[in-house]
Motif scaffolding. Sequence first.
Motif, PDB file in Angstrom:
ATOM      1  N   ALA A 137       0.891  -1.190   0.060  1.00 41.44           N
ATOM      2  CA  ALA A 137      -0.145  -0.140   0.145  1.00 41.44           C
ATOM      3  C   ALA A 137       0.998   1.398  -0.048  1.00 41.44           C
ATOM      4  CB  ALA A 137      -1.047   0.151   1.286  1.00 41.44           C
ATOM      5  N   TYR A 138       1.898   1.317   0.770  1.00 42.07           N
ATOM      6  CA  TYR A 138       2.877   2.342   0.698  1.00 42.07           C
ATOM      7  C   TYR A 138       3.521   2.318  -0.624  1.00 42.07           C
ATOM      8  CZ  TYR A 138       6.987   5.302   2.011  1.00 42.07           C
ATOM      9  OH  TYR A 138       7.971   6.302   1.776  1.00 42.07           O
ATOM     10  N   ASP A 139       3.847   1.432  -1.345  1.00 40.24           N
ATOM     11  CA  ASP A 139       4.281   1.504  -2.715  1.00 40.24           C
ATOM     12  C   ASP A 139       3.575   2.205  -3.714  1.00 40.24           C
ATOM     13  OD1 ASP A 139       6.137   0.755  -4.674  1.00 40.24           O
ATOM     14  OD2 ASP A 139       4.397  -0.658  -5.461  1.00 40.24           O
ATOM     15  N   ARG A 140       2.138   1.855  -3.521  1.00 40.82           N
ATOM     16  CA  ARG A 140       1.063   2.569  -4.331  1.00 40.82           C
ATOM     17  C   ARG A 140       1.009   4.021  -3.994  1.00 40.82           C
ATOM     18  NH1 ARG A 140       1.299   1.215  -8.556  1.00 40.82           N
ATOM     19  NH2 ARG A 140       3.329   0.614  -7.562  1.00 40.82           N
ATOM     20  N   TYR A 141       1.081   4.282  -2.815  1.00 40.73           N
ATOM     21  CA  TYR A 141       0.897   5.545  -2.201  1.00 40.73           C
ATOM     22  C   TYR A 141       2.009   6.420  -2.835  1.00 40.73           C
ATOM     23  CZ  TYR A 141       2.621   9.708   0.540  1.00 40.73           C
ATOM     24  OH  TYR A 141       2.856  10.937   0.978  1.00 40.73           O
ATOM     25  N   ALA A 142       3.346   5.781  -2.835  1.00 42.64           N
ATOM     26  CA  ALA A 142       4.552   6.626  -3.362  1.00 42.64           C
ATOM     27  C   ALA A 142       4.317   6.647  -4.971  1.00 42.64           C
ATOM     28  CB  ALA A 142       5.781   5.716  -3.142  1.00 42.64           C
ATOM     29  N   ALA A 143       3.615   5.790  -5.726  1.00 44.13           N
ATOM     30  CA  ALA A 143       3.406   5.847  -7.139  1.00 44.13           C
ATOM     31  C   ALA A 143       2.519   6.809  -7.291  1.00 44.13           C
ATOM     32  CB  ALA A 143       3.284   4.416  -7.657  1.00 44.13           C
ATOM     33  N   VAL A 144       1.561   6.948  -6.738  1.00 49.78           N
ATOM     34  CA  VAL A 144       0.263   7.917  -7.122  1.00 49.78           C
ATOM     35  C   VAL A 144       0.499   9.444  -6.741  1.00 49.78           C
ATOM     36  CG1 VAL A 144      -2.338   8.295  -6.909  1.00 49.78           C
ATOM     37  CG2 VAL A 144      -1.203   5.878  -7.425  1.00 49.78           C
ATOM     38  N   CYS A 145       0.879   9.327  -5.386  1.00 42.44           N
ATOM     39  CA  CYS A 145       0.883  10.528  -4.733  1.00 42.44           C
ATOM     40  C   CYS A 145       2.420  11.332  -4.836  1.00 42.44           C
ATOM     41  CB  CYS A 145       0.730  10.633  -3.229  1.00 42.44           C
ATOM     42  SG  CYS A 145      -0.879   9.808  -2.970  1.00 42.44           S
ATOM     43  N   ARG A 146       3.463  10.716  -5.255  1.00 43.77           N
ATOM     44  CA  ARG A 146       4.543  11.185  -5.233  1.00 43.77           C
ATOM     45  C   ARG A 146       5.111  10.641  -6.510  1.00 43.77           C
ATOM     46  NH1 ARG A 146       6.922  12.482  -0.150  1.00 43.77           N
ATOM     47  NH2 ARG A 146       8.513  13.598  -1.659  1.00 43.77           N
ATOM     48  N   PRO A 147       4.493  10.760  -7.977  1.00 46.11           N
ATOM     49  CA  PRO A 147       5.050  10.014  -9.068  1.00 46.11           C
ATOM     50  C   PRO A 147       6.537  10.572  -9.386  1.00 46.11           C
ATOM     51  CG  PRO A 147       3.309  11.584  -9.566  1.00 46.11           C
ATOM     52  CD  PRO A 147       3.479  11.379  -7.862  1.00 46.11           C
ATOM     53  N   LEU A 148       6.761  11.769  -9.306  1.00 46.87           N
ATOM     54  CA  LEU A 148       8.171  12.413  -9.696  1.00 46.87           C
ATOM     55  C   LEU A 148       9.193  11.746  -8.644  1.00 46.87           C
ATOM     56  CD1 LEU A 148       7.051  16.084 -10.516  1.00 46.87           C
ATOM     57  CD2 LEU A 148       7.224  13.982 -12.174  1.00 46.87           C
ATOM     58  N   HIS A 149       9.012  11.471  -7.802  1.00 49.94           N
ATOM     59  CA  HIS A 149      10.079  11.188  -6.684  1.00 49.94           C
ATOM     60  C   HIS A 149       9.883   9.554  -6.567  1.00 49.94           C
ATOM     61  CE1 HIS A 149       9.343  15.350  -5.738  1.00 49.94           C
ATOM     62  NE2 HIS A 149      10.657  15.611  -6.004  1.00 49.94           N
ATOM     63  N   TYR A 150       9.059   8.895  -7.140  1.00 52.46           N
ATOM     64  CA  TYR A 150       9.009   7.525  -6.916  1.00 52.46           C
ATOM     65  C   TYR A 150      10.145   6.585  -6.761  1.00 52.46           C
ATOM     66  CZ  TYR A 150       7.115   2.707  -7.464  1.00 52.46           C
ATOM     67  OH  TYR A 150       6.893   1.540  -7.026  1.00 52.46           O
ATOM     68  N   THR A 151      10.967   7.127  -8.094  1.00 57.33           N
ATOM     69  CA  THR A 151      12.117   5.888  -7.970  1.00 57.33           C
ATOM     70  C   THR A 151      13.196   6.443  -6.899  1.00 57.33           C
ATOM     71  OG1 THR A 151      13.266   7.686  -9.720  1.00 57.33           O
ATOM     72  CG2 THR A 151      11.768   5.477 -10.678  1.00 57.33           C
ATOM     73  N   LEU A 152      13.183   7.509  -6.635  1.00 58.16           N
ATOM     74  CA  LEU A 152      14.100   7.802  -5.242  1.00 58.16           C
ATOM     75  C   LEU A 152      13.468   7.384  -3.882  1.00 58.16           C
ATOM     76  CD1 LEU A 152      14.712  11.434  -6.173  1.00 58.16           C
ATOM     77  CD2 LEU A 152      16.424   9.747  -6.581  1.00 58.16           C
TER      78      LEU A 152
END
Length: 317
Positions: free
Chosen positions: A123-138
Amino acid sequence: MQNNASAPEGFILEGFILVGFSDRPQLELALFVVALAFYLLTLLGNVAIVLLSALDSRLHTPMYFFLANLSFLDVCFTTGSVPQMLHNLRGPDKTISYVGCAVQLFFVLALGGVECVLLAVMAYDRYAAVCRPLHYTLIMHPRLCGQLASAAWLSGFGNSLIMAPQTLLLPRCGHRRVDHFLCEMPALIGMACVDTTTLEALAFALAIFIILAPLGLILTSYSHIARAVLRIRSAAGRRKALNTCSAHLAVVSLFYGTIIYMYLQPANAYSQDQGKFLTLFYTIVTPSVNPLIYTLRNKDVREAVKKVLGKGRAPVQ
């Protein structure tokens, strides 16, 4: 009657009798067929996801790393419980050795706990992907992914190391009949001939950490995701964001709906028949549908299947 000093040794040698649905042999036959079919589907689907995640470079992402962990977990979970269940369902022999029961209880508790925490990590991974897409890989760099997956596995096995021995060592006054078809903690606690209030309180306290805390993190993650999706102006963007989360939400609903009923209620309120059917559901049904939930609407996985089967497009020269 044996004295208290000799009872534990004899009890260990005799093991347990898993009653299951032995009073309904026709139901047992039907359940054997159903359980075998779902077990084979579980192995096929989850092993395929693990192999695809390893073989296709397009799936070397945090989402599929965690999904491969979940699939490997489901294979281990079902293999640790379903073969014994099938053995008990197919004929009159309902026995299980003390060691076999101990191993089964340990892994059912451990792997169930791992899944609770792992679903929160996903769920945290999906949060990072949707809410922080520009920083997801970081944010979701490989080292953090490995640490989060390790934390999930350590939490589940740590919980089982505490609860399994205490459950098995409860005095049962010679009672061997487990009103279940698995060595599950609620059924074994219900057999005790002593007050189990303290152990149940400990189990509830650990369940807060293993079950409720991850569920709280999941709900928090998806509340942020929901707000982020509502701010997306394009319908296509909203659909894409929802598609990345809908599969995980479906798995969470299936898993937590049963696990909360099983482990967050007092033993004296535990309905054996309901418990048996719910155990069947999360033991054989949920692990088998997880691969379907994650792959039916997932273009990347479908393309990976085509590539592995040799049906993908030939590379451009």
